[in-house]
Write an enzyme that holds these catalytic residues in place. Structure first.
Site, PDB file in Angstrom:
ATOM      1  N   LYS A   1      49.038  39.164  47.257  1.00 24.12           N
ATOM      2  CA  LYS A   1      48.627  38.916  48.652  1.00 24.12           C
ATOM      3  C   LYS A   1      48.964  37.489  49.074  1.00 24.12           C
ATOM      4  O   LYS A   1      49.348  37.253  50.215  1.00 24.12           O
ATOM      5  CB  LYS A   1      47.112  39.156  48.813  1.00 24.12           C
ATOM      6  CG  LYS A   1      46.689  40.580  48.537  1.00 24.12           C
ATOM      7  CD  LYS A   1      45.182  40.736  48.592  1.00 24.12           C
ATOM      8  CE  LYS A   1      44.469  39.982  47.501  1.00 24.12           C
ATOM      9  NZ  LYS A   1      44.698  40.454  46.132  1.00 24.12           N
TER      10      LYS A   1
ATOM     11  N   ASP B   1      45.155  40.948  42.887  1.00 20.96           N
ATOM     12  CA  ASP B   1      46.323  40.312  42.261  1.00 20.96           C
ATOM     13  C   ASP B   1      47.629  41.061  42.526  1.00 20.96           C
ATOM     14  O   ASP B   1      48.540  41.060  41.687  1.00 20.96           O
ATOM     15  CB  ASP B   1      46.109  40.144  40.745  1.00 20.96           C
ATOM     16  CG  ASP B   1      44.862  39.347  40.432  1.00 20.96           C
ATOM     17  OD1 ASP B   1      44.529  38.456  41.230  1.00 20.96           O
ATOM     18  OD2 ASP B   1      44.226  39.624  39.394  1.00 20.96           O
TER      19      ASP B   1
ATOM     20  N   GLN C   1      40.739  40.106  46.896  1.00 18.34           N
ATOM     21  CA  GLN C   1      40.468  41.232  45.999  1.00 18.34           C
ATOM     22  C   GLN C   1      41.340  42.434  46.408  1.00 18.34           C
ATOM     23  O   GLN C   1      42.451  42.237  46.862  1.00 18.34           O
ATOM     24  CB  GLN C   1      38.967  41.591  45.964  1.00 18.34           C
ATOM     25  CG  GLN C   1      38.107  40.551  45.246  1.00 18.34           C
ATOM     26  CD  GLN C   1      37.797  39.321  46.066  1.00 18.34           C
ATOM     27  OE1 GLN C   1      37.268  39.395  47.170  1.00 18.34           O
ATOM     28  NE2 GLN C   1      38.106  38.156  45.546  1.00 18.34           N
TER      29      GLN C   1
ATOM     30  N   GLY D   1      42.258  34.408  43.662  1.00 20.69           N
ATOM     31  CA  GLY D   1      43.266  33.447  43.213  1.00 20.69           C
ATOM     32  C   GLY D   1      44.587  33.892  43.791  1.00 20.69           C
ATOM     33  O   GLY D   1      45.135  34.911  43.376  1.00 20.69           O
ATOM     34  N   HIS D   2      45.059  33.181  44.799  1.00 25.99           N
ATOM     35  CA  HIS D   2      46.269  33.598  45.508  1.00 25.99           C
ATOM     36  C   HIS D   2      47.385  32.588  45.238  1.00 25.99           C
ATOM     37  O   HIS D   2      47.251  31.407  45.542  1.00 25.99           O
ATOM     38  CB  HIS D   2      45.984  33.713  47.011  1.00 25.99           C
ATOM     39  CG  HIS D   2      45.016  34.821  47.337  1.00 25.99           C
ATOM     40  ND1 HIS D   2      44.639  35.140  48.613  1.00 25.99           N
ATOM     41  CD2 HIS D   2      44.356  35.693  46.530  1.00 25.99           C
ATOM     42  CE1 HIS D   2      43.781  36.156  48.567  1.00 25.99           C
ATOM     43  NE2 HIS D   2      43.589  36.502  47.324  1.00 25.99           N
TER      44      HIS D   2
HETATM   45  P1  GDP Z   1      46.976  37.827  44.773  1.00 27.06           P
HETATM   46  O1  GDP Z   1      45.621  37.582  44.220  1.00 27.06           O
HETATM   47  O2  GDP Z   1      47.115  39.195  45.349  1.00 27.06           O
HETATM   48  O3  GDP Z   1      47.428  36.770  45.740  1.00 27.06           O
HETATM   49  O4  GDP Z   1      47.977  37.766  43.536  1.00 27.06           O
HETATM   50  P2  GDP Z   1      48.013  36.618  42.406  1.00 27.06           P
HETATM   51  O5  GDP Z   1      48.635  35.411  42.968  1.00 27.06           O
HETATM   52  O6  GDP Z   1      46.686  36.482  41.744  1.00 27.06           O
HETATM   53  O7  GDP Z   1      48.935  37.313  41.333  1.00 27.06           O
HETATM   54  C1  GDP Z   1      50.240  37.718  41.641  1.00 27.06           C
HETATM   55  C2  GDP Z   1      51.209  37.020  40.681  1.00 27.06           C
HETATM   56  O8  GDP Z   1      52.474  37.631  40.761  1.00 27.06           O
HETATM   57  C3  GDP Z   1      51.430  35.558  41.022  1.00 27.06           C
HETATM   58  O9  GDP Z   1      51.692  34.847  39.846  1.00 27.06           O
HETATM   59  C4  GDP Z   1      52.698  35.597  41.896  1.00 27.06           C
HETATM   60  O10 GDP Z   1      53.444  34.399  41.836  1.00 27.06           O
HETATM   61  C5  GDP Z   1      53.445  36.717  41.236  1.00 27.06           C
HETATM   62  N1  GDP Z   1      54.334  37.497  42.123  1.00 27.06           N
HETATM   63  C6  GDP Z   1      54.109  37.899  43.406  1.00 27.06           C
HETATM   64  N2  GDP Z   1      55.114  38.687  43.833  1.00 27.06           N
HETATM   65  C7  GDP Z   1      55.993  38.778  42.796  1.00 27.06           C
HETATM   66  C8  GDP Z   1      57.208  39.476  42.599  1.00 27.06           C
HETATM   67  O11 GDP Z   1      57.701  40.199  43.465  1.00 27.06           O
HETATM   68  N3  GDP Z   1      57.816  39.342  41.370  1.00 27.06           N
HETATM   69  C9  GDP Z   1      57.286  38.580  40.386  1.00 27.06           C
HETATM   70  N4  GDP Z   1      57.936  38.508  39.230  1.00 27.06           N
HETATM   71  N5  GDP Z   1      56.140  37.915  40.537  1.00 27.06           N
HETATM   72  C10 GDP Z   1      55.496  38.021  41.714  1.00 27.06           C
HETATM   73  P1  IMO Z   2      42.375  38.275  44.246  1.00 29.61           P
HETATM   74  O1  IMO Z   2      42.023  37.932  45.659  1.00 29.61           O
HETATM   75  C1  IMO Z   2      41.397  40.522  40.639  1.00 29.61           C
HETATM   76  C2  IMO Z   2      37.145  41.184  39.784  1.00 29.61           C
HETATM   77  C3  IMO Z   2      36.575  40.473  38.570  1.00 29.61           C
HETATM   78  C4  IMO Z   2      35.525  41.465  38.152  1.00 29.61           C
HETATM   79  C5  IMO Z   2      34.995  41.987  39.482  1.00 29.61           C
HETATM   80  C6  IMO Z   2      33.714  41.313  39.964  1.00 29.61           C
HETATM   81  O2  IMO Z   2      43.007  37.171  43.489  1.00 29.61           O
HETATM   82  O3  IMO Z   2      43.118  39.561  44.176  1.00 29.61           O
HETATM   83  P2  IMO Z   2      33.207  38.925  41.001  1.00 29.61           P
HETATM   84  O4  IMO Z   2      33.370  37.551  40.429  1.00 29.61           O
HETATM   85  O5  IMO Z   2      33.953  39.145  42.267  1.00 29.61           O
HETATM   86  O6  IMO Z   2      31.773  39.342  41.102  1.00 29.61           O
HETATM   87  O7  IMO Z   2      33.861  39.899  39.900  1.00 29.61           O
HETATM   88  O8  IMO Z   2      36.029  41.762  40.421  1.00 29.61           O
HETATM   89  N1  IMO Z   2      37.816  40.300  40.754  1.00 29.61           N
HETATM   90  C7  IMO Z   2      39.142  40.221  40.901  1.00 29.61           C
HETATM   91  N2  IMO Z   2      40.153  40.794  40.219  1.00 29.61           N
HETATM   92  N3  IMO Z   2      41.684  39.733  41.697  1.00 29.61           N
HETATM   93  C8  IMO Z   2      40.690  39.169  42.411  1.00 29.61           C
HETATM   94  O9  IMO Z   2      40.918  38.469  43.536  1.00 29.61           O
HETATM   95  C9  IMO Z   2      39.347  39.367  42.003  1.00 29.61           C
HETATM   96  N4  IMO Z   2      38.158  38.945  42.474  1.00 29.61           N
HETATM   97  C10 IMO Z   2      37.239  39.542  41.711  1.00 29.61           C
HETATM   98  O10 IMO Z   2      37.558  40.290  37.572  1.00 29.61           O
HETATM   99  O11 IMO Z   2      36.115  42.546  37.473  1.00 29.61           O
HETATM  100 MG    MG Z   3      44.748  36.873  42.473  1.00 27.85          MG
END
Ligand code: GDP
Ligand code: IMO
Ligand code: MG
Length: 429
Positions: free
Chosen positions: A16, A13, A223, A40-41
């Protein structure tokens, strides 16, 4: 470019999705190579937000080939839902390619994921419940079903006949029941095969051909380094390798084919699910980061734990991935903090520790040793684009110092600075 990897430097999170979408502006191909729909991207383009779990984050860009590599485990329900949603929003997914070697997540994997978590009692991993661990376990145990199998009725039937009796026995012992019989599952999988036949191919050939032709290929990690099955906070990790090494096995390219490795680094730290997190803040600052940062899981909606940046984690990620650059994200979330802290060591049982330990019990006892830096005041939301236009030098002085400090300690330059969710709220240096 030509080839670049975008990899999570912390516990996932980090942003990416946003950074992949941003970089995909100059990519011909985006390749996912591990993980499944536990990812979840999030991408924000104008007022539109896309939350992707299984499709690569190049999918909202026109003309980009999006590859689900052999190292990904494919959740057919997620795939179906995501394609339908994108199409209903006017996006074309014709450039999608799925590896014939990618394993498929089946209902028993989801059931077993839940059953295993329940049996862990108070020591749960806090998985996403998507069947990730059981599916990767079956892949390694040679009991998986692969995307290519869905195209060959004879092969598929043989595989189900071999695998299903074992799975039914295990489910029986663990007290979970599959709603489908073999015939129903067979028919369902064949129907998916017919539906997705046009996407299924040998993606290793495709990716290597693109590289041979000098095309720009982006490898999108899911991840993060600290969730890696080998190098993360085992057993509180996911079931795949998330570090750069997984690109080769998960997409079928040789180790010399990736030119740049970009670590996506959130300016502070978050983690979802259980497991050690030395710099976690259980105070008002942690709460502020969670609320201002909108730190709620894209996949499960769970609140993410928040804390200070941890240089032991950063150094671990730089070394394991061979990072050549950072994209630092969410710096805007820290606007208004008078001071910011960065962990530079841990104190464990009276001893100073400078490298991230592998023993999670030790990590639970670790007390971070912090350095304190000046914080920065914020800006009004409507001023963000003015700052972006001004570039790096338009950022608050103390924020630039914070970035400089991370660069100096990690010896990795920060090439992208993200100060908002939107695609355009990004500075390239
Ligand atoms: P990922 O799993 O690495 O793709 O990240 P996620 O999408 O799960 O979580 C990142 C969250 O931060 C999302 O809600 C993005 O929209 C948000 N985000 C990403 N970059 C920035 C930033 O520079 N500032 C803010 N405020 N939010 C951001
Ligand atoms: P992105 O790509 C954050 C965490 C779960 C749990 C552990 C194992 O959005 O960054 P699993 O279902 O993979 O067996 O769970 O890994 N986890 C993540 N945490 N971002 C993710 O993906 C994750 N994918 C798995 O919360 O702790
Ligand atoms: Mg994510």
């Amino acid at each position: 470019m030509p080839s670049i990897a975008v990899i999570g430097a912390q516990w996932g999170d980090e942003g990416k999705g946003k950074i992949t979408d941003y970089e995909a502006g100059r990519a011909d191909m985006v390749v996912r190579y591990q993980g499944g729909s536990n990812a979840g991207h999030t991408i924000k383009v104008g007022e539109e937000v896309f939350a992707l779990h299984i499709l690569p984050s190049g999918i909202v860009r026109k003309g980009v080939i999006n590859v689900i590599g052999n190292g990904v485990i494919v959740d057919l329900i997620s795939l179906d839902r995501e394609i339908a949603e994108l199409e209903s929003r006017g996006k074309n997914v014709e450039g999608l390619k799925i590896s014939d070697r990618a394993n498929v997540i089946l209902n028993w994997h989801r059931l077993l994921d839940g059953a295993e978590e329940r049996l862990r009692g108070s020591k749960t991993v806090g998985t996403t419940g998507k069947g990730i661990g059981p599916c990767y376990s079956d892949k390694i145990a040679r009991s998986g079903i692969r995307m290519g199998d869905l195209l060959d009725p004879e092969l598929l039937e043989e595989r189900l006949d071999t695998v299903m009796p074992m799975k039914l026995k295990v489910m029986d012992i663990l007290g979970v029941r599959l709603a489908q019989n073999k015939e129903e599952l067979f028919k369902e999988l064949l129907a998916y095969g017919r539906k997705y036949e046009k996407y299924i191919t040998d993606t290793s050939v495709l990716v290597n051909d693109a590289l041979d032709q000098g095309k720009n290929v982006l490898f999108e990690g899911a991840q993060g380094t600290m969730l890696d099955i080998d190098h993360g906070t085992y057993p509180f990790v996911t079931s795949s390798n998330c570090v750069a090494g997984a690109i080769c096995t998960g997409s079928g390219v040789g180790p010399k084919r990736v030119d740049e490795i970009m670590g996506v680094l959130k300016a502070y730290t978050t983690r979802v699910g259980a497991g050690p997190f030395p710099t976690e803040l259980k105070d008002a600052t942690g709460e502020m980061l969670m609320n201002v940062g909108g730190e709620f899981g894209t996949t499960t909606g769970r609140a993410r734990r928040c804390g200070w940046l941890d240089l032991l984690v950063v150094e671990h990620a730089a070394r394991l991935n061979g990072l050549t650059q950072f994209a630092v994200t969410k710096l805007d979330v820290m606007n208004g903090l008078k001071t910011v802290k960065v962990a530079v060591a841990y104190e464990i049982d009276g001893k100073k520790v400078y490298h991230f330990p592998g023993n999670f019990k030790m990590l639970e006892r670790a007390k971070p040793v912090y350095e304190e830096l000046d914080g920065w005041s914020g800006w009004k939301e409507e001023e963000t684009m003015e700052i972006v236009r001004g570039g790096f030098d338009a950022l608050p002085k103390e924020m630039r110092q914070y970035i400089g400090y991370i660069e100096k300690r990690s010896k990795v330059p920060a090439r992208i600075i993200s100060i908002g969710k939107g695609r355009e709220e990004t500075i390239r240096r």
